[in-house]
Design a protein around this motif. Structure first.
Motif, PDB file in Angstrom:
ATOM      1  N   PRO A 484       2.529  -0.384  -3.748  1.00  0.00           N
ATOM      2  CA  PRO A 484       2.076   0.087  -5.054  1.00  0.00           C
ATOM      3  C   PRO A 484       1.099   1.227  -4.882  1.00  0.00           C
ATOM      4  O   PRO A 484       0.387   1.310  -3.889  1.00  0.00           O
ATOM      5  CB  PRO A 484       1.367  -1.141  -5.651  1.00  0.00           C
ATOM      6  CG  PRO A 484       1.628  -2.261  -4.729  1.00  0.00           C
ATOM      7  CD  PRO A 484       2.053  -1.706  -3.421  1.00  0.00           C
ATOM      8  N   ALA A 485       1.078   2.055  -5.850  1.00  0.00           N
ATOM      9  CA  ALA A 485       0.204   3.221  -5.741  1.00  0.00           C
ATOM     10  C   ALA A 485      -1.237   2.778  -5.674  1.00  0.00           C
ATOM     11  O   ALA A 485      -1.620   1.748  -6.208  1.00  0.00           O
ATOM     12  CB  ALA A 485       0.421   4.111  -6.966  1.00  0.00           C
ATOM     13  N   PHE A 486      -2.010   3.547  -4.976  1.00  0.00           N
ATOM     14  CA  PHE A 486      -3.467   3.331  -4.876  1.00  0.00           C
ATOM     15  C   PHE A 486      -3.821   1.994  -4.259  1.00  0.00           C
ATOM     16  O   PHE A 486      -4.875   1.451  -4.508  1.00  0.00           O
ATOM     17  CB  PHE A 486      -4.142   3.435  -6.253  1.00  0.00           C
ATOM     18  CG  PHE A 486      -3.629   4.591  -7.050  1.00  0.00           C
ATOM     19  CD1 PHE A 486      -3.837   5.885  -6.594  1.00  0.00           C
ATOM     20  CD2 PHE A 486      -2.907   4.386  -8.208  1.00  0.00           C
ATOM     21  CE1 PHE A 486      -3.353   6.961  -7.319  1.00  0.00           C
ATOM     22  CE2 PHE A 486      -2.426   5.464  -8.928  1.00  0.00           C
ATOM     23  CZ  PHE A 486      -2.660   6.756  -8.495  1.00  0.00           C
ATOM     24  N   SER A 487      -2.955   1.479  -3.462  1.00  0.00           N
ATOM     25  CA  SER A 487      -3.248   0.138  -2.960  1.00  0.00           C
ATOM     26  C   SER A 487      -3.813   0.141  -1.554  1.00  0.00           C
ATOM     27  O   SER A 487      -3.872  -0.873  -0.906  1.00  0.00           O
ATOM     28  CB  SER A 487      -1.966  -0.696  -2.953  1.00  0.00           C
ATOM     29  OG  SER A 487      -1.129  -0.199  -1.923  1.00  0.00           O
ATOM     30  N   LYS A 488      -4.197   1.263  -1.090  1.00  0.00           N
ATOM     31  CA  LYS A 488      -4.662   1.310   0.293  1.00  0.00           C
ATOM     32  C   LYS A 488      -5.978   0.584   0.427  1.00  0.00           C
ATOM     33  O   LYS A 488      -6.881   0.728  -0.383  1.00  0.00           O
ATOM     34  CB  LYS A 488      -4.827   2.770   0.718  1.00  0.00           C
ATOM     35  CG  LYS A 488      -5.033   2.882   2.228  1.00  0.00           C
ATOM     36  CD  LYS A 488      -4.470   4.166   2.732  1.00  0.00           C
ATOM     37  CE  LYS A 488      -5.537   5.239   2.732  1.00  0.00           C
ATOM     38  NZ  LYS A 488      -5.165   6.348   3.599  1.00  0.00           N
ATOM     39  N   ASP A 489      -6.052  -0.195   1.450  1.00  0.00           N
ATOM     40  CA  ASP A 489      -7.267  -0.981   1.650  1.00  0.00           C
ATOM     41  C   ASP A 489      -7.758  -0.714   3.065  1.00  0.00           C
ATOM     42  O   ASP A 489      -7.070  -0.997   4.032  1.00  0.00           O
ATOM     43  CB  ASP A 489      -6.918  -2.470   1.470  1.00  0.00           C
ATOM     44  CG  ASP A 489      -8.129  -3.346   1.620  1.00  0.00           C
ATOM     45  OD1 ASP A 489      -9.232  -2.797   1.808  1.00  0.00           O
ATOM     46  OD2 ASP A 489      -7.980  -4.558   1.561  1.00  0.00           O
ATOM     47  N   ASP A 490      -8.921  -0.189   3.140  1.00  0.00           N
ATOM     48  CA  ASP A 490      -9.402   0.181   4.469  1.00  0.00           C
ATOM     49  C   ASP A 490      -9.916  -0.990   5.268  1.00  0.00           C
ATOM     50  O   ASP A 490     -10.036  -0.935   6.473  1.00  0.00           O
ATOM     51  CB  ASP A 490     -10.529   1.224   4.346  1.00  0.00           C
ATOM     52  CG  ASP A 490      -9.959   2.535   3.859  1.00  0.00           C
ATOM     53  OD1 ASP A 490     -10.636   3.211   3.074  1.00  0.00           O
ATOM     54  OD2 ASP A 490      -8.820   2.847   4.236  1.00  0.00           O
TER      55      ASP A 490
ATOM     56  N   LYS B 122      14.889   5.509   1.435  1.00  0.00           N
ATOM     57  CA  LYS B 122      14.251   6.438   0.508  1.00  0.00           C
ATOM     58  C   LYS B 122      13.900   5.714  -0.783  1.00  0.00           C
ATOM     59  O   LYS B 122      14.704   4.979  -1.336  1.00  0.00           O
ATOM     60  CB  LYS B 122      15.202   7.588   0.174  1.00  0.00           C
ATOM     61  CG  LYS B 122      15.624   8.382   1.391  1.00  0.00           C
ATOM     62  CD  LYS B 122      14.802   9.650   1.508  1.00  0.00           C
ATOM     63  CE  LYS B 122      15.208  10.458   2.702  1.00  0.00           C
ATOM     64  NZ  LYS B 122      14.159  10.512   3.699  1.00  0.00           N
ATOM     65  N   SER B 123      12.717   5.967  -1.237  1.00  0.00           N
ATOM     66  CA  SER B 123      12.331   5.390  -2.529  1.00  0.00           C
ATOM     67  C   SER B 123      12.174   6.503  -3.544  1.00  0.00           C
ATOM     68  O   SER B 123      12.024   7.653  -3.198  1.00  0.00           O
ATOM     69  CB  SER B 123      10.990   4.672  -2.402  1.00  0.00           C
ATOM     70  OG  SER B 123      11.029   3.739  -1.369  1.00  0.00           O
ATOM     71  N   ARG B 124      12.179   6.096  -4.767  1.00  0.00           N
ATOM     72  CA  ARG B 124      11.984   7.112  -5.802  1.00  0.00           C
ATOM     73  C   ARG B 124      10.498   7.360  -5.969  1.00  0.00           C
ATOM     74  O   ARG B 124       9.683   6.489  -5.780  1.00  0.00           O
ATOM     75  CB  ARG B 124      12.577   6.611  -7.115  1.00  0.00           C
ATOM     76  CG  ARG B 124      14.070   6.365  -6.987  1.00  0.00           C
ATOM     77  CD  ARG B 124      14.704   6.324  -8.363  1.00  0.00           C
ATOM     78  NE  ARG B 124      16.020   5.749  -8.335  1.00  0.00           N
ATOM     79  CZ  ARG B 124      17.113   6.398  -7.951  1.00  0.00           C
ATOM     80  NH1 ARG B 124      17.028   7.639  -7.576  1.00  0.00           N
ATOM     81  NH2 ARG B 124      18.277   5.805  -7.968  1.00  0.00           N
ATOM     82  N   TRP B 125      10.213   8.538  -6.382  1.00  0.00           N
ATOM     83  CA  TRP B 125       8.818   8.892  -6.661  1.00  0.00           C
ATOM     84  C   TRP B 125       8.264   7.936  -7.684  1.00  0.00           C
ATOM     85  O   TRP B 125       8.940   7.575  -8.626  1.00  0.00           O
ATOM     86  CB  TRP B 125       8.778  10.335  -7.189  1.00  0.00           C
ATOM     87  CG  TRP B 125       7.383  10.842  -7.331  1.00  0.00           C
ATOM     88  CD1 TRP B 125       6.646  11.465  -6.388  1.00  0.00           C
ATOM     89  CD2 TRP B 125       6.554  10.726  -8.501  1.00  0.00           C
ATOM     90  NE1 TRP B 125       5.423  11.775  -6.877  1.00  0.00           N
ATOM     91  CE2 TRP B 125       5.316  11.324  -8.157  1.00  0.00           C
ATOM     92  CE3 TRP B 125       6.726  10.184  -9.778  1.00  0.00           C
ATOM     93  CZ2 TRP B 125       4.276  11.401  -9.060  1.00  0.00           C
ATOM     94  CZ3 TRP B 125       5.686  10.251 -10.667  1.00  0.00           C
ATOM     95  CH2 TRP B 125       4.462  10.865 -10.314  1.00  0.00           C
TER      96      TRP B 125
END
Lengths: 550, 233
Positions: A484-490, B122-125
């Motif tokens: 998921p977007a913005f899911s980076k966890d350091d 490949k995934s979609r944006w």
């Protein structure tokens, strides 16, 4: 019997693969015992002589010996091809070190695709052989050969004989490949009792000059083939010289289709070549110098240039193409993938006879230029496992089947549809204009096939497991990896998907395990009377406590 | 001994099995590089093909893979590798970093290097491409310190014998003919193979390593992605 399931074309291909696999196996083994490091070059453009897409040189004498031993047969049940490696000291003591066995057993894999899966697995098996030949004890011995001892090889065909290996010999399996006619097995039995070697102290003795030793060691099999040294002396007084090979050496380039693997097509080129007079003879010659090797071997080792040796050059001879997995007599029935049974309308149905006569060719340097329908490369097929599955092209694609026929410089049969596209065959001038063999050769003139139906009619659906082994379940699986977007966890440097996978299967709580549960229950029950007695004793305290609560 | 397991999440989504193999070696410090290279090259020998050349209508031809013998200087051992300088350089780089990390402080001489084969999907944006591993090789290394020359000589031979066993183990796994990615169409080839080398074509792979500190806990020092990795958003 079992052959009815295999089309005649497949059978021909399979026999050819097994034959050349056997020859290449012998080459790898003997070359690994030459005592020198082997080096061949990778080449991004396929050359005609590279069976199994591997650069394995062909030492002509070795090929000659192997063909002699096989005498036109192929490994079959009870008939194994064996390469025996032995050591012979300068004093005449000899000892068998290894027996490499190429065997066939009865276990058939009917489903496997000859022209594709079997071929690729044979290639993998050769790579395994390259690796394994370096890890048995004889390798290190062979690297040190020359002064005190030499390493010899002998090829025989028939029953495997391991008795010469001494007690306690070990076996290593190189690998197996299932085919519709049986399972090919490659293994090595090797002596571990090398005591006679290790107790000797090898000092540098002066090299033995020019002594010809008759090396026919006592063998239980009078008909067995003579031994040959793995390394050769630079051509001095030779005894027998091998006649130049008159039968043509077949070479192969394969081309694959990403449509169903049954569409693998081959080019087979036949190379006529003159072998330089080989230097090995039937009798053992102790090398003059420790590392004396024949010219041809050393030159062949420096750079892989098949043409330079004149060996197995794909560029000579007349190229012939046949379609693997397809009925050679019906070249226009190259059928696209994804058709569940039934033959799609084929526009040209040339008469059977004319088909059989046609020669199909291609340039030796490239590969095949046609195939059946393009697999639909729609971008919608996201699943990795389906990347090359046959989404069948339209019938229109089928019409685009092309026979590109290129002519070798010295084919003199009248041919239709010749595209004189590519005549740049190197060394063509050296090729003898010897075409009488061509008439008899079934590769050029495939025999009239009986009216077999196209082998593709039977199973036109794309094999789910092309390219993979028995992975019939793998195509259905798709890995969905969450990012998921913005899911980076350091803090915990792993993405959610990995985390999920890793922690998905924690070990079960011990209290939930039945055994422990039952055990503690029994314990509990046993201890109940005791507990009750204690509580009874303290009943006054409990009552007082209850009072305070009210 | 070689242990193997399949890691397959049993969640709602069906998943591709990734088989995992583990090899263990104990070596002297100066043997680390050669031992790792021997194992990695042997694996990649089996997991590389010739270059694909796609032609019309979905056919392709395959280039030729050459091989060469490599002798080890610090181990009584020789192995075969694919004849590709680019590939050799890439492996040497990774192994060199691993060796340096092993030598670094906080390390008790234990670590592991992993070679993972994966496919890209490949995934979609806006989602990034996914890397789906299908085979994972882990080589656990234990570095020993030796006191004298005699021990070193014995170690040369012993490690050589051990590596012979590892090669046999690797070949056993390869011979099982288990899952391999399907041969891709031209548009998909970069999702399955590393096409950046000019002479051979290995399956997409990445190498990473971990160093175990003296407490025995695993400290991931760095993940090194050598080729064609995907970047998380």
């Amino acid at each position: 019997a079992m052959d009815t399931d295999l089309s005649s074309q497949d059978r021909k291909d399979l026999d050819k693969f097994i034959k050349f696999f056997a020859l290449k196996t012998v080459q790898v083994i003997v070359q690994a015992r030459l005592g020198e490091k082997i080096c061949t070059r990778s080449s991004s453009s396929p050359t005609g002589s590279d069976w199994f897409n591997l650069a394995i040189k062909d030492i002509p004498e070795v090929t000659h010996e192997a063909k002699k031993a096989l005498a036109g047969q192929l490994p079959a049940v009870g008939r194994s091809m064996c390469v025996e490696i032995s050591l012979k000291t300068s004093e005449g003591d000899s000892m068998e070190l290894e027996i490499w066995c190429l065997e066939m057993n009865e276990k058939c894999d009917k489903e496997i695709k000859v022209s594709y899966t079997v071929y690729n697995r044979l290639s993998l098996l050769l790579k395994s052989l390259l690796a394994i030949t370096r890890v048995t004890p004889a390798y290190r011995l062979s690297r040190k050969q020359g002064h005190e001892y030499v390493i010899l090889y002998r090829i025989y065909f028939g029953e495997v004989q391991l008795s010469g290996l001494g007690e306690g010999f070990q076996t290593v399996r190189v690998g197996t490949v299932g085919t519709p006619v049986g399972t090919i097995t490659l293994s090595c039995a090797y002596r571990i009792n090398l005591a006679f070697m290790s107790t000797r102290q090898f000092e540098r003795t002066p090299p033995i000059m020019g002594i010809i030793i008759d090396h026919f060691v006592d063998r239980p099999y009078p008909s067995s083939s003579p031994m040959h040294p793995c390394n050769y002396r630079a051509g001095e007084d030779n005894g027998a010289v091998y006649p130049s090979v008159e039968d043509s050496q077949e070479v192969c380039t394969t081309s694959f289709s990403t449509s169903p693997p049954s569409q693998c097509v081959f080019t087979v080129t036949k190379a006529h070549f003159q072998t330089p007079p080989p230097v090995v003879t039937d009798t053992l010659k102790v090398p003059v110098m420790g590392l004396a090797f024949s010219h041809q071997l050393s030159s062949s080792r420096l750079s892989y240039q098949p043409a330079a040796l004149g060996v197995g050059s794909a560029d000579m001879g007349y190229p012939v193409l046949f379609a693997g997995g397809l009925n050679a007599a019906y070249p226009h029935q190259l059928i696209g993938p994804g058709k569940e049974g039934g033959v799609p309308p084929v526009p040209n149905q040339p008469a059977h006879g004319s088909q059989a006569d046609q020669e199909r060719m291609c340039t030796p340097l490239e590969g095949v230029h046609y195939s059946a329908a393009t697999p639909s490369s729609s971008e919608d097929t996201e699943t990795v496992s389906n990347s090359s599955e046959g989404k069948c092209g339209s019938p229109h694609d089928l019409l685009e089947t092309i026979f590109i026929r290129k002519v070798g410089a010295f084919v003199n049969k009248p041919i239709n549809q010749v595209t004189m596209a590519n005549l740049d065959i190197p060394f063509a001038m050296f090729a003898p204009k010897n075409v009488e063999l061509e008439d008899n050769d079934p590769m050029v003139n495939p025999p009239e096939s009986p009216e077999t139906e196209s082998p593709l009619q039977g199973s036109l659906h794309s094999e789910g497991s092309s390219g993979s082994s028995t992975g019939n379940t793998h195509d259905d699986f798709v890995m969905i990896d969450f990012k998921p977007a913005f899911s980076k966890d350091d803090i915990l440097p792993m993405d959610l998907g990995t985390f999920y996978r890793e922690f998905q299967n924690p070990p079960q709580l011990s209290s939930l395990s039945i055994d422990i549960g039952a055990q503690s229950m029994a314990e509990d029950l046993d201890s109940l009377p005791e507990k009750l007695a204690v509580h009874e004793k303290n009943v006054k305290e409990f009552d007082a406590f209850v009072e305070t609560l009210q | 001994p070689l242990s193997s397991r399949c890691c397959a999440p049993s969640g709602a989504a069906p998943a591709m099995n990734c088989r995992a193999e583990v090899l263990e070696v104990s070596v002297e410090g100066r043997q680390v590089e050669e031992a790792m290279l021997a194992v990695l090259h042997t694996i990649l020998l089996h997991r590389s093909t010739g270059k694909f050349h796609y032609k019309k209508e979905g056919t392709y031809s395959i280039g030729t893979v050459g091989t060469q013998d490599v002798d080890c200087d610090f181990i009584d051992f020789a192995y075969v590798r694919v004849s590709s300088e680019e590939l050799d350089r890439a492996l040497r780089k990774a192994v060199g970093e691993f060796k340096d990390a092993l030598r670094g402080s906080g390390s008790d001489g234990m670590g592991q290097i992993s070679l993972e084969f994966y496919q890209k999907k490949k995934s979609r944006w806006p989602f990034s491409d996914e890397c789906i591993p299908w085979e994972l090789w882990t080589i656990k290394v234990n570095v020993v310190n030796l006191a004298n020359e005699q021990e070193r000589q014995i170690c040369r031979e012993k490690v050589g014998e051990k590596l012979c066993e590892k090669i046999i183990n690797i070949v056993e796994v390869m011979n099982r003919h288990e899952y391999l990615p399907k041969m891709p169409t031209q548009s998909e080839v970069d999702n399955v193979f590393d096409t950046s080398l000019k002479d051979v074509q290995p399956y997409l792979y990445k190498i990473s390593y971990q160093i175990t500190d003296s407490l025995g806990t695993s400290v991931t020092t760095t993940m090194r992605r050598l080729i064609k990795d995907t970047l998380a958003l």
